[in-house]
Design an enzyme around this catalytic site. Structure first.
Site, PDB file in Angstrom:
ATOM      1  N   ASP A 157     -74.692  17.206  60.477  1.00  0.00           N
ATOM      2  CA  ASP A 157     -74.274  18.591  59.995  1.00  0.00           C
ATOM      3  C   ASP A 157     -72.547  18.599  60.426  1.00  0.00           C
ATOM      4  O   ASP A 157     -71.524  19.306  59.743  1.00  0.00           O
ATOM      5  CB  ASP A 157     -74.351  19.664  61.332  1.00  0.00           C
ATOM      6  CG  ASP A 157     -74.025  18.448  62.494  1.00  0.00           C
ATOM      7  OD1 ASP A 157     -74.496  17.941  63.479  1.00  0.00           O
ATOM      8  OD2 ASP A 157     -72.828  19.470  63.233  1.00  0.00           O
ATOM      9  N   THR A 216     -70.381  12.560  69.813  1.00  0.00           N
ATOM     10  CA  THR A 216     -69.339  12.619  68.170  1.00  0.00           C
ATOM     11  C   THR A 216     -67.911  13.421  69.018  1.00  0.00           C
ATOM     12  O   THR A 216     -68.355  14.328  69.876  1.00  0.00           O
ATOM     13  CB  THR A 216     -70.192  14.419  67.950  1.00  0.00           C
ATOM     14  OG1 THR A 216     -71.306  13.166  66.906  1.00  0.00           O
ATOM     15  CG2 THR A 216     -69.728  15.035  66.838  1.00  0.00           C
ATOM     16  N   ILE A 240     -77.707  12.152  56.639  1.00  0.00           N
ATOM     17  CA  ILE A 240     -75.767  12.685  56.964  1.00  0.00           C
ATOM     18  C   ILE A 240     -76.431  13.755  57.757  1.00  0.00           C
ATOM     19  O   ILE A 240     -77.944  14.561  57.265  1.00  0.00           O
ATOM     20  CB  ILE A 240     -75.432  12.771  55.559  1.00  0.00           C
ATOM     21  CG1 ILE A 240     -75.602  11.933  54.150  1.00  0.00           C
ATOM     22  CG2 ILE A 240     -74.374  13.460  55.847  1.00  0.00           C
ATOM     23  CD1 ILE A 240     -74.917  12.795  53.106  1.00  0.00           C
ATOM     24  N   GLY A 300     -74.631  17.774  68.057  1.00  0.00           N
ATOM     25  CA  GLY A 300     -76.045  18.490  68.632  1.00  0.00           C
ATOM     26  C   GLY A 300     -76.335  17.154  67.816  1.00  0.00           C
ATOM     27  O   GLY A 300     -76.156  16.931  67.025  1.00  0.00           O
ATOM     28  N   HIS A 301     -77.387  18.585  68.100  1.00  0.00           N
ATOM     29  CA  HIS A 301     -78.967  18.027  66.623  1.00  0.00           C
ATOM     30  C   HIS A 301     -78.047  18.624  65.234  1.00  0.00           C
ATOM     31  O   HIS A 301     -78.449  19.194  65.100  1.00  0.00           O
ATOM     32  CB  HIS A 301     -79.896  18.591  67.280  1.00  0.00           C
ATOM     33  CG  HIS A 301     -80.974  18.098  66.347  1.00  0.00           C
ATOM     34  ND1 HIS A 301     -82.546  18.611  65.182  1.00  0.00           N
ATOM     35  CD2 HIS A 301     -82.025  16.697  67.060  1.00  0.00           C
ATOM     36  CE1 HIS A 301     -82.853  18.287  64.834  1.00  0.00           C
ATOM     37  NE2 HIS A 301     -82.891  17.016  65.925  1.00  0.00           N
TER      38      HIS A 301
END
Ligand SMILES: NC(=O)C[C@H](N)C(=O)O
Length: 345
Positions: A232, A201, A230, A253-254
């Site tokens: 964050d 990302t 979708i 990240g997650h």
């Protein structure tokens, strides 16, 4: 006012771990003497050694191209958009060309851009077949009466604003296809196989000499995600945020955890209400998130005085920034490689 701040801190359960270092300074808007900076990240996660050289080149190129744009137009919004576009073009990163694939083998991208001056923002989700989702996010902000468009509506805006609509599969790389195939094999062997968070990302934050800040984030999301998922990145206050009074943030990240923990808002709240430095705030929030949820993340941030925050609870996160003629970069905790760069312009 005091009461409401106390109440807010209580609601957020912010522990008073950070020292009150200084009173809030006068707005830097009146001074015009800050050093402009463009800071970018290329995703947090376990980055294979073999990919490091390509990632390092791409991340430094993006910081430089965003900085050059800032010098040319003086706009932090232009700078973060340009930096992210450079990363969306680069197949080493999980954004634009090179995005990871959904379970169905398609590309669905999310992006957001935010301008700290007016606190204006544009967000898109479930975007397909365009090279630069970040530019479409900016288009939502500037050309539509909304601030967030997803799926067909976002694609309709792309067509009406003259975006090139690429042939289907044009954004799919061989590596992305192979990663999905491998993941499906592993998943068929074990239902419990954890959904991997492929790094890559991308995001950027920038500040100009007057203290104006902006943030941008773009992603293909998580590999093997269900269509329609979708993350964050396009959610304001989770993966992306900018406010001239505090600073600007882009997270990676997650996604399912970053959005639940409201990572960007929490970090900025610590800076605003607890006088934490942006680095202290980032460390505190990400460590707490990782402790509570057992999931990891990384952020880049810049506060309204030009102080930087770079932190990750993942093994690696690629980042780079340009400040004057200095180009700083890193990928592992503790890295800070400094090069001197001269722009011809
Ligand atoms: N690699 C990432 O940063 C993924 C992104 N945060 C998402 O969940 O969509």
């Amino acid at each position: 006012m005091r009461l409401s701040l106390r109440l807010l801190n209580k609601i957020l359960q912010i522990p008073n771990l950070c020292k009150r270092t200084a009173q809030r300074k006068e707005s830097s808007l009146s001074t015009g003497r800050l050093q402009p900076i463009v800071l970018v990240h290329g995703g947090a996660g376990s980055i294979d050694d073999a990919k490091v050289p390509g990632i390092k080149i791409g991340i430094k190129r993006a910081a430089r191209s965003g900085y050059k744009q800032l010098q040319q137009t003086g706009s932090v919004l232009d700078a973060v958009e340009q930096a992210v576009k450079s990363l969306e073009d680069d197949s080493h990163f999980n954004a634009g060309y090179g995005s990871v694939l959904t379970w169905e083998g398609t590309v669905e991208m999310d992006a957001a851009i935010m301008d700290g001056t007016e606190m204006e923002a544009g967000c898109v989700s479930l975007v397909r077949d365009i090279k630069h989702p970040i530019t479409l996010a900016r288009c939502v902000m500037e050309k539509s009466r909304h601030r967030y468009l997803a799926g067909d509506g976002a694609m309709q805006l792309a067509r009406s604003e003259g975006f090139d609509i690429l042939p289907k599969a044009a954004l799919i790389t061989e590596i992305a296809q192979k990663s999905l195939n491998d993941y499906k094999v592993r998943r068929n062997k074990s239902e419990n196989c954890k959904l991997p968070i492929p790094p890559g990302t991308v995001g950027a934050v920038a500040i100009d000499a007057f203290g104006n800040v902006a943030a941008a984030t773009s992603t293909g999301g998580t590999m093997g995600k269900l269509p329609g998922r979708i993350g964050d990145s396009p959610l304001l206050g989770a993966g992306t945020y900018a406010d001239n009074e505090i600073g600007a943030i882009s997270a990676t990240g997650h996604g399912e955890t970053i959005m639940r923990y409201n990572v960007a808002s929490r970090i900025l709240a610590l800076v605003q209400h607890k006088n934490c430095t942006i680095q202290q705030a980032a460390e505190q929030v990400l460590q707490q998130m990782t402790l509570r949820f057992k999931e990891t993340a990384g952020i880049i941030a810049i506060d309204h005085r030009g102080q930087l925050g770079i932190y990750f609870t993942t093994p690696r996160m690629s980042w780079a920034y340009q400040k004057g003629e200095e180009l700083h970069s890193g990928i592992q905790a503790g890295d800070n490689q400094i090069e001197v760069v001269c722009d011809e312009s």
